[in-house]
Design a protein around this motif. Structure first.
Motif, PDB file in Angstrom:
ATOM      1  N   GLN A 154       0.836  -1.215   0.000  1.00  0.00           N
ATOM      2  CA  GLN A 154       0.000   0.000   0.000  1.00  0.00           C
ATOM      3  C   GLN A 154       0.866   1.259   0.000  1.00  0.00           C
ATOM      4  OE1 GLN A 154      -2.666  -0.325   3.355  1.00  0.00           O
ATOM      5  NE2 GLN A 154      -4.135  -1.567   2.246  1.00  0.00           N
ATOM      6  N   HIS A 155       1.849   1.297   0.903  1.00  0.00           N
ATOM      7  CA  HIS A 155       2.719   2.483   0.996  1.00  0.00           C
ATOM      8  C   HIS A 155       3.537   2.672  -0.277  1.00  0.00           C
ATOM      9  CE1 HIS A 155       1.686   3.680   4.969  1.00  0.00           C
ATOM     10  NE2 HIS A 155       2.125   2.594   5.551  1.00  0.00           N
ATOM     11  N   PHE A 156       4.023   1.566  -0.828  1.00  0.00           N
ATOM     12  CA  PHE A 156       4.871   1.644  -2.027  1.00  0.00           C
ATOM     13  C   PHE A 156       4.087   2.311  -3.174  1.00  0.00           C
ATOM     14  CE2 PHE A 156       6.557  -0.256  -6.018  1.00  0.00           C
ATOM     15  CZ  PHE A 156       7.847   0.248  -5.948  1.00  0.00           C
ATOM     16  N   HIS A 157       2.831   1.865  -3.369  1.00  0.00           N
ATOM     17  CA  HIS A 157       2.046   2.428  -4.477  1.00  0.00           C
ATOM     18  C   HIS A 157       1.710   3.895  -4.250  1.00  0.00           C
ATOM     19  CE1 HIS A 157       1.951  -1.260  -6.570  1.00  0.00           C
ATOM     20  NE2 HIS A 157       1.146  -1.902  -5.736  1.00  0.00           N
ATOM     21  N   SER A 158       1.339   4.247  -3.005  1.00  0.00           N
ATOM     22  CA  SER A 158       0.971   5.656  -2.789  1.00  0.00           C
ATOM     23  C   SER A 158       2.200   6.567  -2.911  1.00  0.00           C
ATOM     24  CB  SER A 158       0.272   5.851  -1.442  1.00  0.00           C
ATOM     25  OG  SER A 158       1.078   5.418  -0.393  1.00  0.00           O
ATOM     26  N   MET A 159       3.388   6.068  -2.522  1.00  0.00           N
ATOM     27  CA  MET A 159       4.594   6.896  -2.628  1.00  0.00           C
ATOM     28  C   MET A 159       5.066   7.003  -4.076  1.00  0.00           C
ATOM     29  SD  MET A 159       6.830   5.941   0.672  1.00  0.00           S
ATOM     30  CE  MET A 159       6.093   5.962   2.262  1.00  0.00           C
ATOM     31  N   LYS A 198       3.259   7.166  -6.683  1.00  0.00           N
ATOM     32  CA  LYS A 198       2.451   8.210  -7.331  1.00  0.00           C
ATOM     33  C   LYS A 198       3.015   9.597  -7.043  1.00  0.00           C
ATOM     34  CE  LYS A 198      -2.134   6.359  -7.312  1.00  0.00           C
ATOM     35  NZ  LYS A 198      -3.105   6.187  -6.282  1.00  0.00           N
ATOM     36  N   ARG A 199       3.334   9.833  -5.754  1.00  0.00           N
ATOM     37  CA  ARG A 199       3.772  11.185  -5.339  1.00  0.00           C
ATOM     38  C   ARG A 199       5.203  11.489  -5.775  1.00  0.00           C
ATOM     39  NH1 ARG A 199       2.514  15.126  -3.858  1.00  0.00           N
ATOM     40  NH2 ARG A 199       2.419  15.581  -1.650  1.00  0.00           N
ATOM     41  N   PHE A 200       6.066  10.464  -5.776  1.00  0.00           N
ATOM     42  CA  PHE A 200       7.479  10.730  -6.046  1.00  0.00           C
ATOM     43  C   PHE A 200       7.862  10.605  -7.525  1.00  0.00           C
ATOM     44  CE2 PHE A 200       8.441   9.406  -1.423  1.00  0.00           C
ATOM     45  CZ  PHE A 200       8.469  10.727  -0.998  1.00  0.00           C
ATOM     46  N   ALA A 201       6.978   9.992  -8.324  1.00  0.00           N
ATOM     47  CA  ALA A 201       7.317   9.748  -9.739  1.00  0.00           C
ATOM     48  C   ALA A 201       7.841  10.994 -10.473  1.00  0.00           C
ATOM     49  CB  ALA A 201       6.116   9.147 -10.458  1.00  0.00           C
ATOM     50  N   LEU A 219       9.445  13.442  -9.447  1.00  0.00           N
ATOM     51  CA  LEU A 219      10.624  14.095  -8.849  1.00  0.00           C
ATOM     52  C   LEU A 219      11.932  13.349  -9.105  1.00  0.00           C
ATOM     53  CD1 LEU A 219       8.870  14.937  -5.478  1.00  0.00           C
ATOM     54  CD2 LEU A 219       9.468  16.571  -7.252  1.00  0.00           C
ATOM     55  N   GLY A 220      11.830  12.221  -9.829  1.00  0.00           N
ATOM     56  CA  GLY A 220      13.063  11.490 -10.179  1.00  0.00           C
ATOM     57  C   GLY A 220      13.651  10.681  -9.033  1.00  0.00           C
ATOM     58  N   LEU A 221      12.867  10.428  -7.989  1.00  0.00           N
ATOM     59  CA  LEU A 221      13.380   9.648  -6.857  1.00  0.00           C
ATOM     60  C   LEU A 221      13.252   8.157  -7.201  1.00  0.00           C
ATOM     61  CD1 LEU A 221      12.662  10.402  -3.172  1.00  0.00           C
ATOM     62  CD2 LEU A 221      12.050   8.166  -3.991  1.00  0.00           C
ATOM     63  N   LYS A 222      14.358   7.428  -7.087  1.00  0.00           N
ATOM     64  CA  LYS A 222      14.325   5.996  -7.455  1.00  0.00           C
ATOM     65  C   LYS A 222      13.954   5.167  -6.230  1.00  0.00           C
ATOM     66  CE  LYS A 222      17.390   5.742 -11.445  1.00  0.00           C
ATOM     67  NZ  LYS A 222      17.760   7.149 -11.575  1.00  0.00           N
ATOM     68  N   MET A 223      12.905   4.328  -6.383  1.00  0.00           N
ATOM     69  CA  MET A 223      12.479   3.547  -5.228  1.00  0.00           C
ATOM     70  C   MET A 223      12.207   2.090  -5.596  1.00  0.00           C
ATOM     71  SD  MET A 223       8.726   5.277  -4.603  1.00  0.00           S
ATOM     72  CE  MET A 223       8.206   4.143  -3.339  1.00  0.00           C
ATOM     73  N   ALA A 224      12.261   1.213  -4.571  1.00  0.00           N
ATOM     74  CA  ALA A 224      11.998  -0.207  -4.789  1.00  0.00           C
ATOM     75  C   ALA A 224      11.251  -0.763  -3.585  1.00  0.00           C
ATOM     76  CB  ALA A 224      13.314  -0.947  -4.980  1.00  0.00           C
ATOM     77  N   LYS A 225      10.712  -1.991  -3.748  1.00  0.00           N
ATOM     78  CA  LYS A 225       9.982  -2.644  -2.654  1.00  0.00           C
ATOM     79  C   LYS A 225      10.642  -3.985  -2.359  1.00  0.00           C
ATOM     80  CE  LYS A 225       5.758  -4.226  -3.518  1.00  0.00           C
ATOM     81  NZ  LYS A 225       5.480  -5.639  -3.205  1.00  0.00           N
ATOM     82  N   LEU A 226      10.904  -4.223  -1.076  1.00  0.00           N
ATOM     83  CA  LEU A 226      11.577  -5.468  -0.674  1.00  0.00           C
ATOM     84  C   LEU A 226      10.757  -6.121   0.442  1.00  0.00           C
ATOM     85  CD1 LEU A 226      14.319  -7.093  -0.962  1.00  0.00           C
ATOM     86  CD2 LEU A 226      15.127  -5.781   0.979  1.00  0.00           C
ATOM     87  N   ASP A 227      10.124  -7.260   0.131  1.00  0.00           N
ATOM     88  CA  ASP A 227       9.352  -7.938   1.177  1.00  0.00           C
ATOM     89  C   ASP A 227       9.319  -9.440   0.911  1.00  0.00           C
ATOM     90  OD1 ASP A 227       7.442  -8.391  -0.815  1.00  0.00           O
ATOM     91  OD2 ASP A 227       6.296  -6.608  -0.287  1.00  0.00           O
ATOM     92  N   GLY A 228       8.517 -10.161   1.690  1.00  0.00           N
ATOM     93  CA  GLY A 228       8.447 -11.622   1.573  1.00  0.00           C
ATOM     94  C   GLY A 228       8.027 -12.094   0.196  1.00  0.00           C
TER      95      GLY A 228
END
Length: 989
Positions: A543-548, A550-553, A555-564
């Protein structure tokens, strides 16, 4: 907007404007008012014929108030603006909107007055906390007519109005200035005896699932000859948007104006000349449209100056109003500097009436957990006093003098645990307390050492003044609440201070904690640093990954998701990328605990209490100067907040975002037909449901019941005995819409944010406490869809009056006497427990949250070198009659509340303040009440002089000090007033 503007500009004769919803009604209101007409806006009333109207009490009160104002406005230039669903029903006629005035020195027949208010739909309550309520206490009457944010207090001398003052609903205190008069309008309708009886008779004949069949629940549907369909009488126009709404509005169309009627109404024509605009830069926009007629609308002159406009400029027309109109045509520009209209928030009552029911569990500081059996008068040595009766194991009773009621507290543990009564006698509970105390000292010590160690390290210092950060807040698509702005400022102050941040943000789900956290992540990114965002479950991480994203796209901030759910290959790639500095932000679960980073500055922990101390240590060990920002969804008690804030930064979000819709609440008796209708109604709007059944033993049978009602429905079960990994899979599947109903125990009451699930059914609602019901109701209505909550009981004839009152009051969204404030109190206490972590729940269960937190505060304070005074009591055995008499205050719960507040007073100023308030609210205290107030003063003075016992025999009064020395004095007589005066005189020396 442009269509309406052009329509009213061309001076069309329109008495009633039909729009599709609240939002369009506000637009219409601004345009009608701008055109020089007087608008009256009705609320969007989305009930269906026969619905229980307690759930719509706010809209109905609003409609009553506005129609009353509309009919009383005698000029011709008025326009009624009504959403389609509201105006499709018969609305009360003009004769239903009478009013009357109460004036200084008039005579008032109290019985006639009460009867009139009853017929007019006022609720009779102990304490007036919202509109449409009245409280009659002897010669003092409190009332809050509709549309008021304060109440009126009338004092009578016999049957004459002696004074009228306004009072504050939050703290019940009245203003000193008296007023000459005020007007009372109906809370439902101005019905006479005959009409009231007629409607009431009609209601009693109806087959309905309304929990209580009365005028408040169903009256509006049975107005008959008192109602009329306004589109048939007034010159009416309809907007195209409202016509689009027709199909949806008429799913259940009993008792409405026929749909065809609206199709034949004249439409508001489409505009040929105007266009809606939303300029980012107003001055630039004006330059572009130079030469056109310019109108600037602003609520204040200050705003006009702030936008660099010159008020002396004759070429600009200024309109000082709060309208929002932004339009442009070939020859005209109209721009508004105002922000979106905010809904008026209801005041929260500060005065919490303690809902201590007979049979509730309480914790005594010395004797442990007992059961409250009520307050009873006991005659001791010929004098009458009130005692709190507490029952312990083996039917042992403790009689506690009411002046020492502050040594007991309501027992709060988690919802699923039952209290075990302790044995009376200090031994066993004292042992338990000392065991818990040792454990608490260890926790407090850890907290303090951690804080001290981090104090010695220099933090990563950042520049938080960049334009990017300012623009980020503006690009949210909504205006930050006051709390959000304050919290962001506190974080930025921490990040730019050069110290290591350790801040905790508490706030309910959906109050915008993630938005606040994103500001901190962006500050790190702008300064060239990395951030980690850690959640307890993969669902939350997703949930947090998707909402962030949207907001950060942009601004050029590179993000990833790491979970089970990440594959081994993905995990390795992300970990490598983090170490090499490819990623600026990684959102994940426990998988992030051991990662290596390139330039880490911030770790954000969501649902902080779900992580153990060791796990948090691992995070802090990632880098010794890393900033830590934790978030928690439960409020923290003020006192613990103070104790912890010396060691941690504390921020809180208490105001919900303006676009959040309320939850429509219903109380119903269980029937298969009802459950079927609830499920199908939610399915029709593409949603899912929670079904709370708080009994693991019979939950499978409940599933079979639901499947027999609707054979095609998909249901999954979740409760505390299901393995966490399996539970997570079920919730993931629910979140992805793979099934319709999540059947669960009260385990769902916290930590889930599932915006697709907007209906919750709570089975056996009468067996839950207020806090649990309040918390469960908060599971739905989180997105921009309206939530529905159904409190269902098995058989309404078998539940107690108190439970009925509690449920019905929750239904009309305000509890009669501040139950929501009480729920917040409960949740606050639990929130305190959450901070310490779930491993402590065993100790909490043994002594209750309240005492546990008190002991933790003491431990923190003593380890921080503060002197905490130990709680002492005085045993007062004076032969005087001293109690708050039931003749003076008739309601037990109000007396209990005053006993509690007086017993907690620590100085004479507090006692005098409460006495003044009592006189204001209930009139002059009678003799036993006055003597009880003096007894509290005796207790306060005795504590200051370290006296532990005061007793009297005949005319002798004996004082025993802590060191067992005694002193005896003589009173002039053994009358109550002489004994009190002599005792006070001695103690004041």
């Amino acid at each position: 907007m442009q269509h309406l503007f052009e329509f009213f500009k061309s001076k069309n004769e329109c008495q009633l404007l039909v729009v599709n919803d609240d939002k369009q009604a506000i637009v219409g209101r601004d345009i009608v008012a701008f055109s020089g007409l007087q608008p009256f806006v009705l609320a969007d009333f989305r009930a269906n014929f026969g619905d229980d109207l307690l759930s719509f009490s706010e809209e109905l009160q609003h409609i009553t108030k506005v129609l009353g104002e509309y009919y009383n406005y005698k000029k011709q230039n008025k326009v009624l603006i009504a959403p389609l669903r509201t105006i499709s029903f018969a609305l009360p006629k003009e004769q239903c909107f009478d009013s009357f005035t109460i004036e200084f020195a008039q005579t008032l027949d109290i019985e006639t007055f009460k009867s009139k208010l009853f017929n007019w739909g006022y609720y009779f309550v102990d304490i007036v906390t919202s509109e449409g309520e009245v409280s009659v206490r002897g010669d003092i009457i409190d009332i809050c007519p509709l549309g008021n944010s304060f109440g009126y207090r009338i004092s009578l001398f016999d049957d004459e109005v002696e004074s009228i003052r306004q009072f504050d609903i939050e703290d019940q205190k009245s203003n000193k200035e008296e007023i000459e008069s005020f007007t009372i309008n109906p809370a439902f309708l101005a019905l006479n005896e005959e009409h009231f009886e007629k409607i009431n008779d009609e209601i009693q004949k109806v087959q309905t699932d309304a929990f209580i069949q009365d005028i408040h629940s169903l009256g509006f549907w049975y107005l008959d000859d008192l109602g009329e369909y306004l589109p048939q009488r007034l010159n009416t126009y309809i907007t195209y948007e409202a016509l689009d709404e027709l199909e949806e509005a008429y799913i259940f169309d009993a008792k409405r104006v026929h749909k065809e009627k609206f199709l034949t109404l004249p439409k508001v024509p489409k505009s040929r000349n105007y266009e809606v605009v939303s300029p980012a830069n107003i001055q630039e926009f004006i330059t572009f449209h130079e030469g056109k007629k310019l109108t600037i609308i602003s609520a204040s002159e200050a705003k006009i100056k702030a936008h660099d406009f010159d008020l002396a400029n004759k070429n600009i027309k200024y309109v000082l109003e709060d309208y929002i109109i932004n339009l442009v045509s070939d020859d005209e520009v109209i721009l508004s500097l105002n922000k979106e209209h905010k809904k008026r928030r209801k005041k929260r009552v500060k005065l919490v009436l303690d809902e201590l029911q007979v049979g509730d569990y309480v914790v005594h500081e010395e004797y442990g957990i007992g059961q409250f059996k009520g307050i009873e008068p006991v005659v001791v040595m010929g004098a009458k006093r009130d005692f709190v009766i507490v029952m312990y194991a083996n039917e042992d009773k403790l009689l506690l003098p009411v002046e020492n009621i502050d040594v007991i507290d309501r027992y709060v543990a988690d919802g699923s645990s039952y209290a075990m009564l302790d044995k009376l006698g200090k031994g066993s509970f004292a042992k338990l307390k000392s065991k818990v105390k040792e454990r608490l000292f260890a926790i407090a010590n850890d907290i303090i050492q951690l804080a001290a160690a981090r104090e010695l390290v220099n933090g990563i210092q950042m520049d938080t003044n960049s334009e990017t950060l300012k623009q980020f807040a503006l690009s949210a698509g909504f205006e930050y609440t006051k709390d959000q702005n304050r919290s962001v400022k506190e974080i930025f102050d921490d990040l730019s201070s050069g110290r290591v941040m350790d801040r905790l943000l508490s706030g309910d789900v959906g109050f915008g904690k993630t938005e606040v956290a994103m500001n901190a992540i962006l500050a790190c990114f702008v300064n060239g640093y990395q951030s980690l965002f850690i959640c307890p479950t993969t669902l939350l991480a997703t949930q947090h990954f998707h909402s962030m994203q949207k907001r950060f796209a942009p601004l050029g901030l590179k993000m990833a998701k790491l979970d089970g759910k990440s594959s081994t290959k993905e995990k390795n790639e992300i970990k490598k990328g983090l170490e090499q500095g490819v990623y600026d932000l990684v959102v994940g679960t426990h998988s992030l605990l051991g990662v290596k980073t390139n330039n880490l500055a911030l770790v954000i922990i969501d649902e902080e209490h779900k992580f153990g101390v060791k796990q948090k240590e691992k995070l802090k060990a990632l880098r010794e100067d890393v900033h830590i920002f934790s978030m928690s969804a439960t409020p923290i008690p003020r006192t613990l907040n103070l104790a912890l804030s010396k060691l941690k930064g504390m921020s809180s979000l208490l105001t919900p975002p303006s676009e959040r819709l309320g939850v429509r609440t219903y109380v119903k008796e269980y029937s298969e037909q009802l459950i079927k209708e609830i499920i199908l109604r939610e399915k029709r709007r593409g949603g899912q449901l929670f079904y709370v059944h708080n009994n693991i033993a019979s939950i499978e049978a409940k599933k079979a019941d639901l499947e027999s009602i609707l054979p095609n429905i998909k249901i999954e079960i979740i409760h505390s005995q299901i393995k966490p990994a399996d539970a997570e899979k079920i919730i993931d599947a629910f979140s992805e819409g793979q099934f319709d109903i999540l059947l669960a125990t009260s385990i769902v009451e916290s930590g889930l944010h599932l915006p697709q699930a907007n209906t919750i059914v709570i089975d056996g609602a009468d067996r839950f406490g207020i806090a649990d019901l309040h918390q469960l109701r908060g599971r739905v209505g989180r997105g921009n869809k309206e939530g529905f909550c159904y409190f269902v009981v098995e058989d309404k004839k078998r539940i107690t009056q108190d439970a009925i009152k509690r449920l019905v009051a929750l239904e009309s969204n305000s509890y009669l006497g501040s139950g929501t404030a009480l729920a917040h109190q409960d949740l606050e206490i639990r929130g305190g427990g959450n901070i310490i972590g779930e491993a402590q729940s065993g100790h909490i269960k043994q002594i209750g949250y309240g005492l546990y937190l008190k002991m933790l505060e003491d431990a923190l304070a003593s380890l921080s070198g503060e002197n905490k005074t130990t709680h002492k009591t005085v045993d007062i055995k004076l032969a005087i009659s001293a109690y708050i008499s039931s003749d003076y205050i008739t309601q037990d719960r109000v007396r209990l509340e005053l006993y509690r507040r007086l017993s907690k007073a620590v100085n004479k100023e507090e006692v005098y303040t409460i006495e003044e308030e009592m006189e204001d609210r209930f009139g002059k205290p009678d003799i036993p009440t006055k003597q009880f107030i003096e007894l509290i003063l005796i207790k306060i003075y005795a504590l200051q002089k370290e006296i532990k016992t005061i007793s009297s025999y005949e005319m002798n009064i004996t004082f025993t000090k802590e060191d067992d020395t005694k002193q005896t004095i003589k009173s002039p007589s053994k009358d109550d007033d002489d004994i009190i005066a002599t005792t006070l005189q001695f103690l004041r020396k």
